[in-house]
Design an enzyme around this catalytic site. Sequence first.
Site: not given
Length: 386
Positions: A212, A127, A241
């Site tokens: 990532d 993702f 995040k």
Amino acid sequence: MNALMNTYARFPLTLVRGQGSRVWDDAENCYLDFISGIAVDTLGHAHPKMTQALSAQAATMLHCSNLFHIPKQQQLAATLCADSGLGAAFFCNSGAEANEAAIKLARKYFYDQGSSRRTVISATRSFHGRLLSTLTATGQDKVKVGFDPLPPGFIHVPLNDLDALKSVINQQSAAILLEPLQGEGGVNIADAAYLQGVRKLCDEHGLLLMFDEVQTGIGRCGTMFAFEQAGVKPDILTLAKGLGGGVPIGAMLATDAVAASFGPGTHGSTFGGNPLSCTAALTVLEVIEEESLLANVKARGEQLMQGLKAIQARFPVIKEVRGQGLLIGAELSVEAAPLIAQAREAGLLVLSAGPNVLRLLPPLNVSEAEVDEALVTLATVMERTQ
């Protein structure tokens, strides 16, 4: 009447305040928060140093745009580059934007070399975000339905399958984009040997390696970056995040040679790296060091892992426990949603990673007692469900 677009399947809960690892709803019910804003609330809620730093910065300057030099932005870039071993940073507002910047930089790098390489290879079950490019890079078909035509130049292969990766590398391949630990895809760990093999393939074929670490970075896995545990360094790294501890910020870092392909006008972000978001990120990094939170992540992660395995021994509905640090998943033989609801009723907030994986993401400063409390609650829920 709800004026919001129906883009989220929300829990039947309205949270109004938080303190440390706990949150309260509008009826003053208290919950132990093992979601942390989906790996965002690095320091928990209302950490005093964060509150003070943001208040002081808000009283000084919130935003001035990247038309001007921003001292805290430069300080944050230098800190992240020193910690990661990379050369330069670009700031934006989210993980999707950071990955978009990484994809653009990789393609621009080969364009500057006069090469036609443009294809990005990523993993199934990955993702990478919900922009059209990052959506296409994501290895989950369910998130792509209805958004065609999707941009070309992306290929997916299974994680931890080096032969499959070798088979798709050709003269059009530009970069390999991987999560060292897939969070949304089911808490799937990329083996250290696999990541080392990927680094070797990139070096042999002249590809860029992009990690990532939007969910795994900034201490979540027990080291500042998850890639450190494999002894492999990427050419491009993305973060978001947990970097801002609740304030939106994303970052894309690259080696000096690769970063040189971005110049004025090639990419940008109006809000990226403003004084407030950089203050938040610097505070997160300072507290991680001052409070020895990497050591706490390792200790509490091991406590949580062993505790879940003990529950697994009692309740075989748990098929496997896996993860790193404080990003842990418990794969179930049943759907996770009913157990998540039962845990919420018992005062514990957890979430899923796919239909049958429980995912636990407590703050990095969660205490030993709070982990024990969460484990007792989960065991009770399992017993009731059985």
